[in-house]
Design a protein around this motif. Structure first.
Motif, PDB file in Angstrom:
ATOM      1  N   LEU A 191       0.846  -1.192   0.000  1.00 25.93           N
ATOM      2  CA  LEU A 191       0.000   0.000   0.000  1.00 25.93           C
ATOM      3  C   LEU A 191       0.881   1.243   0.000  1.00 25.93           C
ATOM      4  N   ARG A 225       0.083   4.891  -0.108  1.00 22.90           N
ATOM      5  CA  ARG A 225      -0.990   5.890  -0.080  1.00 22.90           C
ATOM      6  C   ARG A 225      -0.478   7.137  -0.786  1.00 22.90           C
ATOM      7  N   ARG A 260      -1.998   3.223  -4.461  1.00 21.40           N
ATOM      8  CA  ARG A 260      -3.430   3.435  -4.343  1.00 21.40           C
ATOM      9  C   ARG A 260      -3.780   4.837  -4.814  1.00 21.40           C
ATOM     10  N   ASP A 267      -7.546   8.642  -1.984  1.00 24.32           N
ATOM     11  CA  ASP A 267      -8.674   8.117  -1.217  1.00 24.32           C
ATOM     12  C   ASP A 267      -9.444   9.154  -0.389  1.00 24.32           C
ATOM     13  N   MET A 307      -9.164  -2.302  -3.646  1.00 19.89           N
ATOM     14  CA  MET A 307      -9.238  -2.605  -2.230  1.00 19.89           C
ATOM     15  C   MET A 307     -10.607  -3.202  -1.977  1.00 19.89           C
ATOM     16  N   GLU A 321     -12.808  -3.032   1.030  1.00 20.59           N
ATOM     17  CA  GLU A 321     -12.872  -2.420   2.356  1.00 20.59           C
ATOM     18  C   GLU A 321     -14.286  -1.975   2.709  1.00 20.59           C
ATOM     19  N   GLY A 323      -8.753  -3.841   2.847  1.00 21.83           N
ATOM     20  CA  GLY A 323      -8.505  -2.680   3.707  1.00 21.83           C
ATOM     21  C   GLY A 323      -9.258  -2.910   4.998  1.00 21.83           C
ATOM     22  N   THR A 324      -8.600  -3.605   5.901  1.00 19.05           N
ATOM     23  CA  THR A 324      -9.327  -4.033   7.102  1.00 19.05           C
ATOM     24  C   THR A 324      -9.576  -2.890   8.083  1.00 19.05           C
ATOM     25  N   ASN A 325      -8.925  -1.740   7.861  1.00 18.67           N
ATOM     26  CA  ASN A 325      -9.253  -0.586   8.720  1.00 18.67           C
ATOM     27  C   ASN A 325     -10.673  -0.125   8.418  1.00 18.67           C
ATOM     28  N   ASP A 326     -10.904   0.171   7.145  1.00 19.62           N
ATOM     29  CA  ASP A 326     -12.253   0.599   6.777  1.00 19.62           C
ATOM     30  C   ASP A 326     -13.251  -0.541   6.937  1.00 19.62           C
ATOM     31  N   ARG A 354     -13.564   5.003  13.002  1.00 17.75           N
ATOM     32  CA  ARG A 354     -12.208   4.615  13.403  1.00 17.75           C
ATOM     33  C   ARG A 354     -11.458   5.750  14.066  1.00 17.75           C
ATOM     34  N   CYS A 411      -3.889  -4.876   3.558  1.00 15.01           N
ATOM     35  CA  CYS A 411      -3.019  -3.724   3.807  1.00 15.01           C
ATOM     36  C   CYS A 411      -3.527  -2.859   4.950  1.00 15.01           C
ATOM     37  N   GLY A 412      -4.556  -3.311   5.676  1.00 18.04           N
ATOM     38  CA  GLY A 412      -4.962  -2.581   6.879  1.00 18.04           C
ATOM     39  C   GLY A 412      -3.922  -2.802   7.974  1.00 18.04           C
TER      40      GLY A 412
HETATM   41  C1  PEP Z   1      -7.861   0.324   5.135  1.00 20.05           C
HETATM   42  O1  PEP Z   1      -8.959   0.876   5.126  1.00 20.05           O
HETATM   43  O2  PEP Z   1      -7.650  -0.725   5.729  1.00 20.05           O
HETATM   44  C2  PEP Z   1      -6.724   0.920   4.439  1.00 20.05           C
HETATM   45  C3  PEP Z   1      -5.579   0.297   4.363  1.00 20.05           C
HETATM   46  O3  PEP Z   1      -6.893   2.170   3.945  1.00 20.05           O
HETATM   47  P1  PEP Z   1      -6.832   3.493   4.827  1.00 20.05           P
HETATM   48  O4  PEP Z   1      -6.347   3.130   6.179  1.00 20.05           O
HETATM   49  O5  PEP Z   1      -5.933   4.416   4.122  1.00 20.05           O
HETATM   50  O6  PEP Z   1      -8.265   3.937   4.787  1.00 20.05           O
END
Ligand code: PEP
Ligand code: MG
Length: 887
Positions: A568, A570, A625, A628, A755, A757, A778-781, A791, A844-845
């Motif tokens: 990733l 960004r 990427r 975003d 992604m 996500e 994208g495990t964060n989103d 988050r 990639c989270g």
């Molecule tokens: C995610 O959402 O997991 C991600 C890697 O993207 P970002 O943290 O930039 O939203």
């Protein structure tokens, strides 16, 4: 149903049933080691007790039977008036919880049997001392009398005698202490201390069961991620006495140094003392080498047993022992807790000694330990004012304000301050403060003291036994021998690796392990150990490890740390700083021409960004990427700008630029920007933006190819929910790549993926896969969207309540929620590969660098994880461990 087991009935593999202590006592018994006989009341019994609110049926009878057998074996009766059998009652859960639950020693003593003990032992002093210990422990833990009251009464007796050592109290003094302890119990419980030995035993067992649920035990379990529903076993064992006189004593020992991993036995011994005295640090202990001078026979016997235990367990063991009048008894052993440094060194040493294989060595260390080893150390070349040196109990470099009690530690830490908890010695009630503090400093106790053991367990930096410090917790200060005083709030620095304590904030430098990963050639045992373990883990692992990096420096560092590409990159930071102005131009552009002009200015800058990153990762894949975040992030703040414009108007001025900008900031303002115009939506709204980025990537690749580089860019589209979104954007990107190929006369190989996500994308992954060359979760989103948790807000807002209620024991943003979010990852992967069996899938989270999550991603068959550069080695190690664990 069986509730109670004799020591001879169990083995070390029965920790679930017998708890760690019980299982290992059984193991030692069966090895023929000198273990005082006894029995274990199982964890099952505790669970039954806690759920039924009382002793389960049949338990009392079984205790009676086992007690009778024990009495028979010892040739004495519990609490007998002439020759009493005394027992210890100790907790012992499956996982060690040092000091968190209760222990009661000398059960069986009462006003009559104390006389029998005195006669048999020919020591009135010893008998009285044992009785006062029983009253103290029983009063505090079983009858819930404030333990301070007992300590104060004991201190009072010492004061009256004009001494500060309990050893100077004679039989009569102790008789007085016994009387005052009994009075304290009577006053605070409204009843006399129970004289019936069996009642003492039953109440003590009950207290141990109930101590499973004390606040401190719960907190410790949450901290150490120990399940709530295990319960503890209770070990009832014939007492042996380390407090018989100077030919007796108690000690704790490790078969290797638990702090450094150095070969050779390590321990503390205290003459004329019971076990609790050693860990509580009431007097200063002597080393095992000094013990050899005091009692050569017991020492040599102990060394022999320790070597045997280490060979038997094939691991470093920790041991508690007692010498009673020259005879050695083993009271406990277990595989010992150790610092991360010791873990790596011991694992590799044991391979060299032929005790274990490399596979096992890798399984004996963890990514969390490796991460701790990568923390910075104090810079040795900096100016430093040394205040004191104590024991290097738990490594790390901690800087913070000195605080002297747990409440302050917690309070200050909550408001964001780094604190060092300073105590004379810690006890289990200090746990909250220890959790909140960056580091722990004590003036008493050795490497086996409570502070040291607990700090090591939770990876907190700790210096203990800094004896030259005079800690006054009431006055909230400590005095140093040279006269200096450090008060609450003063900044200090403690080095848990060397045991040094410094005034002020000492600057920190890279750890030896980081220097090793950076490629420095070091003649260092730890660096060698890490290197061998990493090589073996790399050989075993299936998952590839990439990094999240968006600067050439980060990319290069991650590569040195073993990253196999960028998962990733960004691009948002590439639009900040001076370039913000260009984004502004883009947003306020009136027409197509204005947009194109703004983008044309951004293009060469972006091309340069990508060229440098592709160069740093030459030959390895680089997933870039497309932009975003919501556009407003690049614009001035709405309120500030409104005020600026209003003030200008008031002055009768017109700021053309600000006024126009304000219109656009208002236009783009969103109530929920994370759910708004971001990701692929931006690419559809302002197609030129993604086109420009795609062109910059393609041209950068062409430039690199021209100079014979091996660029492997991949273009990734964020926040896709529908295959149509991806298809539209993809068509544009394909066109741009074709144009660049045509213009430069070369073939470019650029994969285009997405992604995953958003939950919708995971559900419809089979459709989306048709337009994607790869997926990256994208495990964060995905976590944010799956739980509906913002988050940016929830962790500080209400997660502590969620932890308290056990809704989860770690933030799902930190460690993957395997059931929910993980379920989507698994489903998305399966569905995607149904359509494209070779679909490359990664993550990639933030979870890509979290040990537990890495195991999950490996298990569900992802191709790679991507994480921040510093976590790359952690992910490599855990990916290897995951495979070895399955084997
Ligand atoms: C995610 O959402 O997991 C991600 C890697 O993207 P970002 O943290 O930039 O939203
Ligand atoms: Mg995201």
């Amino acid at each position: 149903m069986t509730w109670v087991y004799d020591f001879a009935e169990g083995s070390k593999d029965q920790k679930d049933l017998l708890g760690g202590k019980g299982a290992n006592l059984a193991e030692m018994t069966n090895l023929g080691l000198p273990v005082p006989p006894g029995f274990t009341i199982s964890t099952e019994t505790c669970r039954a007790y806690l759920s039924e609110g009382g002793e389960p049926e049949g338990m009392a009878e079984e205790v009676t039977d086992h007690l009778a057998a024990l009495e028979e074996a010892m040739g004495k009766k519990l609490g007998d008036a002439d020759d009493p059998l005394l027992v210890s009652v100790r907790s012992g859960a499956k996982f060690s919880m040092p000091g968190m639950m209760e222990t009661v020693l000398n059960v069986g003593l009462n006003d009559t049997s104390v006389g029998g003990l005195a006669a048999r032992s020919e020591s009135d002093r010893f008998a009285q001392d044992s009785y006062r210990r029983l009253l103290q422990m029983f009063g505090g833990t079983v009858l819930n009398v404030d333990s301070e009251l007992f300590s104060e009464a004991l201190d009072e007796a010492k004061r009256a005698k004009g001494t500060d050592s309990d050893l100077d109290l004679d039989a009569d003094d102790l008789r007085g202490v016994v009387e005052s302890f009994k009075a304290i119990i009577k006053e605070h419980t409204g009843r006399d201390f129970p004289q019936d030995p069996r009642e003492q035993l039953d109440l003590a067992v009950r207290a141990v069961f109930e101590s499973w649920n004390t606040d401190r035990a719960r907190l410790y379990r949450r901290q150490e991620r120990i399940p709530e529903d295990l319960g503890t076993a209770v070990n009832v064992q014939a007492m042996v006495f380390g407090n018989f006189g100077m030919d007796s004593g108690s000690g704790v020992a490790f078969t290797r140094d638990p702090a450094s991993g150095e070969q050779g036995e390590y321990g503390d011994y205290l003459q004329n003392a019971q076990g609790e005295d050693v860990v509580a640090g009431i007097r200063n202990t002597v080393s095992l080498a000094d013990m050899a001078e005091i009692d050569r026979t017991s020492h040599d016997h102990l060394m022999d047993i320790m070597r045997r235990l280490e060979r038997h367990y094939r691991d470093m063991c920790d041991i508690e022992f007692t010498v009673e009048r020259g005879k050695l008894w083993m009271l406990q052993t277990r595989v010992g807790k150790r610092t991360p440094e010791a873990a790596f060194r011991i694992a590799v040493h044991m391979v060299d000694e032929g005790l274990i294989q490399m596979d096992e060595a890798v399984l004996r260390v963890t990514g969390d330990q490796l991460a701790l080893l990568m923390f910075p150390r104090f810079d040795e070349t900096a100016d430093r004012v040394l205040l004191a040196t104590g024991m290097n109990a738990s490594p790390g470099a901690a800087v913070g304000k000195a605080v002297f009690d747990s409440d302050t530690a917690v309070e200050w830490a909550e408001r964001g301050e780094d604190v060092i908890l300073v105590r004379k010695e810690t006890n289990p009630d200090d746990l909250r403060g220890m959790v909140a503090a960056r580091g722990i400093l004590t003036s008493r106790g050795g490497k086996t003291s409570h502070a040291a053991v607990v700090a090591r367990g939770m990876g907190r930096t700790c210096v203990c036994g800094a004896e030259s410090l005079d800690v006054d917790t009431k006055a909230k200060e400590f005095r140093v021998r040279n006269g200096e005083t450090v008060r609450e709030g003063d900044v200090i620095s403690i080095d848990g690796t060397t045991g040094e304590v410094f005034a002020g904030a000492v600057p920190v430098a890279d750890s030896v392990v980081v220097r090793h990963f950076e490629g420095e050639k070091l003649d260092d045992d730890l660096a060698h150990a890490v290197s061998r373990i990493m090589a073996h883990a790399d050989g075993a692992r299936r998952l590839r490890v990439r990094t999240n990096a968006d600067t050439p420096d980060d990319a290069a560092r991650a590569r040195r740390f073993g990253a196999q590409g960028i998962g990733l990159c960004r691009t948002e930071h590439m639009f900040l700083g001076e370039r913000r102005e260009l984004v502004e131009k883009l947003i306020v552009a009136q027409d197509e021409e204005g947009v194109e002009a703004a983008l044309a200015e951004l293009l060469p800058l972006q091309r340069q960004d990508f060229t440098e990153i592709l160069e740093a990762m030459d030959g390895l894949p680089v997933t870039i990427r497309l932009l975003d975040p919501p556009l407003h992030e690049f614009l001035p703040d709405l309120t500030e700008l409104s005020v600026e414009v209003a003030l200008a108007e008031e002055r009768g001025e017109v700021d053309e630029r600000a006024t126009t900008l304000l219109t656009h900031v208002r236009r783009l303002h969103e109530q929920n920007p994370m759910l708004g115009l971001r990701g692929v939506r931006l690419g559809i709204q302002i197609p030129g933006l993604f086109r420009m980025q795609a062109r910059a990537i393609a041209e950068a690749a062409a430039d690199r190819q021209q100079v014979h580089g091996a660029p492997r860019p991949e273009i990734m589209v964020p926040l896709v929910a529908s295959v149509r979104e991806l298809a539209i954007v993809r068509a544009e990107i394909d066109r741009v790549i074709a144009e660049v190929q045509e213009a430069r006369g070369m073939k470019l190989d650029i994969a285009i993926g997405t992604m995953i996500e958003l939950p919708r994308a995971a559900f419809l992954a089979d459709r989306i896969a048709k337009a994607a060359d790869f997926f990256s979760f994208g495990t964060n989103d995905l976590t944010q969207m799956a739980w509906g948790f913002s988050r940016d807000d929830v962790e500080s807002a209400f997660f502590s309540r969620y932890f308290e209620h056990g809704i989860f024991d770690v933030s799902p943003f930190e460690s993957l929620d395997q059931l929910g979010v993980g379920g989507m990852v698994e489903m998305g992967t399966t569905k995607g590969r149904e359509v494209k069996p070779d679909l490359k899938v990664g993550v990639c989270g933030e979870h890509g660098g979290d040990p537990l999550s890495v195991h999950f991603f490996d298990t569900v068959g992802l191709d790679y994880v991507s994480c921040s550069p510093f976590r790359v080695p952690v992910a490599r190690l855990e990916a290897g461990r995951s495979v070895l664990e399955r084997r």
